[in-house]
Design a protein around this motif. Structure first.
Motif, PDB file in Angstrom:
ATOM      1  N   GLY A 192       0.816  -1.222   0.000  1.00 13.96           N
ATOM      2  CA  GLY A 192       0.000   0.000   0.000  1.00 13.96           C
ATOM      3  C   GLY A 192       0.845   1.266   0.000  1.00 13.96           C
TER       4      GLY A 192
ATOM      5  N   GLU B   8       1.509   3.893  -3.098  1.00 14.22           N
ATOM      6  CA  GLU B   8       1.129   5.290  -2.880  1.00 14.22           C
ATOM      7  C   GLU B   8       2.310   6.216  -3.196  1.00 14.22           C
ATOM      8  OE1 GLU B   8      -0.573   6.052   0.968  1.00 14.22           O
ATOM      9  OE2 GLU B   8      -0.436   8.216   0.696  1.00 14.22           O
TER      10      GLU B   8
ATOM     11  N   GLN C 285      -3.912   2.494  -8.229  1.00 17.01           N
ATOM     12  CA  GLN C 285      -4.413   3.120  -7.003  1.00 17.01           C
ATOM     13  C   GLN C 285      -5.723   3.857  -7.279  1.00 17.01           C
ATOM     14  OE1 GLN C 285      -2.069   5.454  -3.786  1.00 17.01           O
ATOM     15  NE2 GLN C 285      -2.527   6.947  -5.372  1.00 17.01           N
TER      16      GLN C 285
ATOM     17  N   ASN D 196      -4.251   5.671   3.153  1.00 14.62           N
ATOM     18  CA  ASN D 196      -3.930   6.097   1.786  1.00 14.62           C
ATOM     19  C   ASN D 196      -4.398   7.534   1.555  1.00 14.62           C
ATOM     20  OD1 ASN D 196      -4.733   6.430  -1.219  1.00 14.62           O
ATOM     21  ND2 ASN D 196      -3.326   4.697  -1.224  1.00 14.62           N
TER      22      ASN D 196
END
Lengths: 334, 158
Positions: A183, A187, A248, A280
């Motif tokens: 994640g 990002e 994403q 996020n």
């Protein structure tokens, strides 16, 4: 019963071993959390035996630390809350055994907390979000929508039918050669990329159900990256950042759209996003914007409350205590 | 025996027919790359076993390592994706069946080869293109039982 009972929370369902002392369901008196992420990073993920062994080695020290930080000892505690589901059986067992042993030794009530519901509670814990609200819990192992009727009363209304959102990030990161956990890696890579460069599907976006599906998205990434997607053969030359940003964006779009729809269908104007994926920043940005347009409010717990922690376990445990709920000392993995 | 499926729905349907032929203590090992459709296949197995998945859908067990589904024949759905070292698997497997006799399905099972029984039902799923998969039932005693039944049912292709 007064409403400022002190609860010791214990969490060990997966990556994190954690303990916390919380008063009144909100006020954190002492907190301790050991992440095994460094340990797992070498292996590309959670390794059960490592997780279990690491939990065992540190859990009592962690509990002791949380109590000392709270400047208290077992005599001031009113109950012990432990997450007993869902998760990795071997890991849960460590926290559960510790909780049962302490509850028995100290003569305290034991409270059995559902880990995912505790995530849903975490937004209320930090922001005192007024009930009812919609809770999206998105992490490595879970992607679920809940109606939070009141603290401790959660009704599931949607969930992933295959991969969780955080798992999709992890697997995409591996396909793109980015590190674990996926994640944060995606990002970061996405910051330099174009979210429109690769046209990924938005799985189940238009389906009337409130369920999610992220497995096809992973396959779609695989084929686009290999240049075997019939409609877009030139993609492999694109930088990884473009793939990361586009991937994403697809996940964020689906999470945001389904949450908004769920809120509308159930006449709710408050949305809370909890779980690791709530960290996020793109998700925060897009959801905040869309909520603003609709006159909704949205809430995100601070990162330490988004990832696995024991504060939320103690917090939700407190609501059970006030209701008179108790778990038996025979409590097993849920 | 190899089948060609043209969509996840066809993969699920094939697995459903195989699932209907499984017996308690059968161990199905799913072999295939990321995105091949291993979880999709296990979803079909669960339907074939008569498991009600409306409340507890068969989802990827990657994070949790094992998910348990109750039914006429219970399903223990493992995922060894995160297990790099097979030594770690035995401990988990032992305690988790809770005394129930069921079917075990293991994604990425080839990673824990030494913990598998000698007679497993090996299903290899290969990418053909984005939607299509070649699904092979590798030879074995239990596999041949299923293969024979499918042939008897005049049902050897999708």
């Amino acid at each position: 019963m007064t409403e400022d009972r002190i609860v010791l929370g214990i969490e060990s369902t997966c990556d994190e071993t954690a303990a916390a002392v919380v008063r009144g369901g909100y006020e954190v008196l002492g907190e301790w959390c050991a992440s095994q992420i460094d340990l797992h990073a070498r292996f590309g993920g959670v390794v059960p035996e490592i997780a279990c062994r690491a939990h065992t080695e540190i859990i009592t020290r962690g509990i002791d630390h949380a109590l000392r930080e709270a400047d208290t000892d077992f005599r001031t505690l009113d109950a012990i809350a432990v997450s007993h589901r869902p998760g990795l059986a071997g890991s849960i067992l460590v926290g559960l055994s510790a909780a049962k042993a302490l509850a028995w030794t100290w003569g305290l009530p034991l409270l059995a907390v559902d880990h995912v519901e505790a995530h849903a509670y975490s937004a209320h814990l930090e922001h005192r979000v007024e009930h009812p609200y919609l809770a999206l819990v998105a992490s490595g192992g879970h992607t679920s929508l809940y109606l939070a009727h009141e603290a401790g009363k959660y009704e599931p209304i949607g969930q992933t039918l295959d991969d969780a959102a955080g798992e999709a990030f992890d697997k995409a990161a591996r396909l793109l050669g980015l590190p674990y956990p996926g994640g944060p890696a995606i990002e970061e890579a996405a910051l330099q990329g174009d979210p429109k460069a690769v046209d990924f599907p938005r799985p189940m976006l238009h389906s009337p159900s409130l369920d999610f599906s992220f497995s096809g998205l992973k396959t779609s990434l695989l084929y686009r990256k290999k240049g075997q997607d019939a409609n877009s053969p030139d993609l492999p030359s694109l930088p990884v950042a473009d793939f990361a940003a586009s991937f994403q964006e697809a996940i964020v779009d689906v999470l945001v759209a389904k949450s908004l729809r769920a809120a509308q269908e159930h006449d709710l104007s408050r949305i809370a996003v909890c779980g690791g994926v709530a960290c996020n920043r793109r998700l925060r940005e897009v959801l905040s914007l869309r909520c603003q347009e609709k006159g909704f409010s949205c809430f995100f717990p601070q990162p330490s409350l988004c990832t696995d922690n024991a504060v939320m376990i103690a917090g939700l445990g407190h609501t059970q205590l006030l209701r008179g709920q108790r778990a038996s000392l025979e409590l097993e993995i849920g | 025996m190899t089948w060609l499926t043209k969509s996840p729905a066809e993969t699920r349907h094939l697995a459903q027919r195989i699932g209907a032929l499984l017996q308690p203590e059968d161990v199905v090992v799913l072999i295939g790359d990321l995105g091949a459709g291993k979880t999709t296949f296990v979803q079909g197995l669960a339907l074939g076993l008569g498991i009600d998945t409306t409340q507890n859908p068969v989802t990827s067990p990657t994070y949790q390592i094992m998910r348990h589904h109750n039914g006429p024949i219970p399903l223990f759905h493992y995922d060894a994706y995160r297990l790099e070292n097979a030594e770690e698997f035995g401990d988990i497997e032992g305690g988790d069946h809770m005394g129930a006799r069921g079917v075990v399905a293991i994604e990425w099972g080839e990673r824990i080869e030494e913990f598998l029984p000698t007679d497993t039902i090996r299903v290899e799923i290969r990418h053909v293109d984005q939607e299509s998969r070649a699904i092979t039932l590798q030879p074995g005693e239990r596999s041949s039982r299923i293969q024979t039944r499918l042939e008897l049912l005049n049902d050897s292709s999708v």
